[in-house]
Enzyme design. Structure first.
Site, mmCIF file in Angstrom:
data_model
loop_
_atom_site.group_PDB
_atom_site.id
_atom_site.type_symbol
_atom_site.label_atom_id
_atom_site.label_comp_id
_atom_site.label_asym_id
_atom_site.label_seq_id
_atom_site.Cartn_x
_atom_site.Cartn_y
_atom_site.Cartn_z
ATOM 1 C CB SER A 1 103.523 116.027 155.658
ATOM 2 O OG SER A 1 102.916 114.987 156.372
ATOM 3 C CG ASP B 1 109.758 117.220 136.637
ATOM 4 O OD1 ASP B 1 109.231 116.191 136.219
ATOM 5 O OD2 ASP B 1 110.881 117.265 137.123
ATOM 6 C CG HIS C 1 106.788 112.364 157.916
ATOM 7 N ND1 HIS C 1 106.315 111.978 156.676
ATOM 8 C CD2 HIS C 1 105.973 113.359 158.328
ATOM 9 C CE1 HIS C 1 105.254 112.696 156.375
ATOM 10 N NE2 HIS C 1 105.032 113.544 157.348
#
Length: 402
Positions: A204, A333, A360
């Site tokens: 987040s 990556d 979330h």
């Protein structure tokens, strides 16, 4: 007669009242269950993430070595923290305190691996949690425990001001994009473990911080194998309107996060007001009581920790959107599961995984009432990291230098 009437009235209607109340309770329960099922997609079939990537030898290798990328569990944020973490492990670590130049004290927790990594290398996950979070949060504890068992050392940043019972030593807290504390933790790990390779993980708000950190200076990418960013936002300015929408309960989630932030900030009221160099005044903190969104809190308090003249400037300067292209052109990556951003441009060193159900940081699997403590999120991050570690170790020398 009146006494008889009252007695008769009670006798006539009394038996019916419990039945009415029972019916109302049943209707309320049915309505609540309907809302849960519809809003949290509990009955919807599982679906694999939508993957955006460039067709390269690395992407082919990853899809073979990381099959969880093509699978998906349910995502239910509301239930995630309550039902999905019933038996949360408690990993054993050591807390480190790092003095900062401005007088602040950064803290992070260090957890040693519980076995050898499958590559035989020394690998450390440097982890940045979500807004107002720290190493003691259930989702962090579960992820760290799983990573330790797969041979990873884990360093978890405790956001400045987030730990309970740890006082601030300067008049500022963590912000949306300040990388100072994360940089201090990474530098400590590099010095203390000179042979270790790094896997960078951000959740987040932490995803914004780690991507910004890697793009701020190319030297920050030294010894970094990959960056894994989960459920992050890229531009707070662009996301403002999205957070105020009622779709997928985003407005409610915004309100709950704002309430959490208010409590956290006010818990440090004496420290923020008692230091001479503070940019926060009593009037600023008083406005928190009426704030109902993160944007209002950012306007009244958060932007002032670093002296931004407006919340617009704060969002523009602290969003990783201005730095991420520098990180993505250099890293091996990058995995992102994010539903607030637009589709990214395909790059040879990027895999973008967009999950098909809303939520979330809520990726648990299993039954609704008894989900598995170890989530899809935990497993896919470690499986993906393992794949990258093996790719980096076994690829030809000319590819390593490219």
């Amino acid at each position: 007669d009146s006494a008889q009437l009252k007695e008769g009235s009670v006798h006539t209607f009394g038996p019916e009242l419990p039945a009415i109340f029972d019916g109302m309770k049943l209707a309320a329960v049915a309505t609540l269950l309907y809302i849960i099922v519809r809003c949290l997609n509990l009955k919807s079939p599982t679906a694999p993430p939508k993957i955006t990537y460039q067709d390269t030898p690395l992407s082919h290798y990853l899809f073979i070595s990381c099959p969880l990328l093509t699978k998906d569990g349910h995502l239910q944020t509301v239930l995630y923290g309550k039902l999905g973490r019933v038996n949360t492990p408690i990993p054993c670590g050591v807390r480190k305190f790092l003095p900062m130049q401005d007088g602040a004290t950064a803290t992070f927790d260090l957890f040693e691996p519980l076995g050898d990594h499958s590559t035989g290398d020394d690998i450390t996950m440097v982890i940045c949690p979500g807004i107002g979070n720290h190493s003691e949060k259930s989702y962090i504890r579960t992820f760290v425990d799983h990573s330790q068992r797969q041979g990873y050392r884990c360093a978890v940043l405790n956001h400045l001001g987030a730990l309970p019972n740890v006082e601030l030593t300067s008049p500022r807290m963590f912000t949306y994009g300040c990388t100072w504390e994360f940089a201090a933790m990474v530098n400590y790990i590099k010095q203390a473990c000179p042979q270790t390779l790094l896997v960078v993980v951000g959740f987040s708000l932490g995803g914004n911080i780690v991507c910004k950190y890697l793009g701020e200076n190319c030297q920050n990418q030294d010894r970094v194998l990959c960056c894994i960013s989960v459920c992050q936002g890229y531009s707070a300015l662009s996301a403002q309107e999205t957070f105020l929408q009622w779709d997928q309960c985003r407005r409610v989630y915004n309100f709950l996060l704002a309430d959490k932030m208010k409590q956290l900030i006010l818990s440090h009221r004496s420290s923020l007001l008692g230091m001479n160099s503070s940019n926060i005044g009593d009037a600023d903190l008083s406005r928190l009581y009426t704030a109902t969104s993160l944007m209002q809190i950012d306007e009244n308090v958060m932007r002032k920790f670093h002296g931004y003249s407006s919340v617009k400037e704060y969002y523009e300067k602290e969003s990783c959107v201005h730095y991420i292209h520098k990180a993505l052109t250099s890293l091996v990556d990058h995995l992102t599961s994010e539903y607030l951003s637009s589709s990214p441009e395909k790059k040879p060193n990027v895999i973008f995984a967009l999950t098909q159900h809303g939520g979330h940081l809520g990726f648990f699997e299993g039954a609704v009432l008894f989900p598995q403590p170890l989530t899809w999120m935990d497993k896919v991050i470690v499986e993906y990291s393992d794949a990258i570690c093996h790719w980096a170790k076994n690829r030809p020398v000319h590819q390593q230098e490219a």
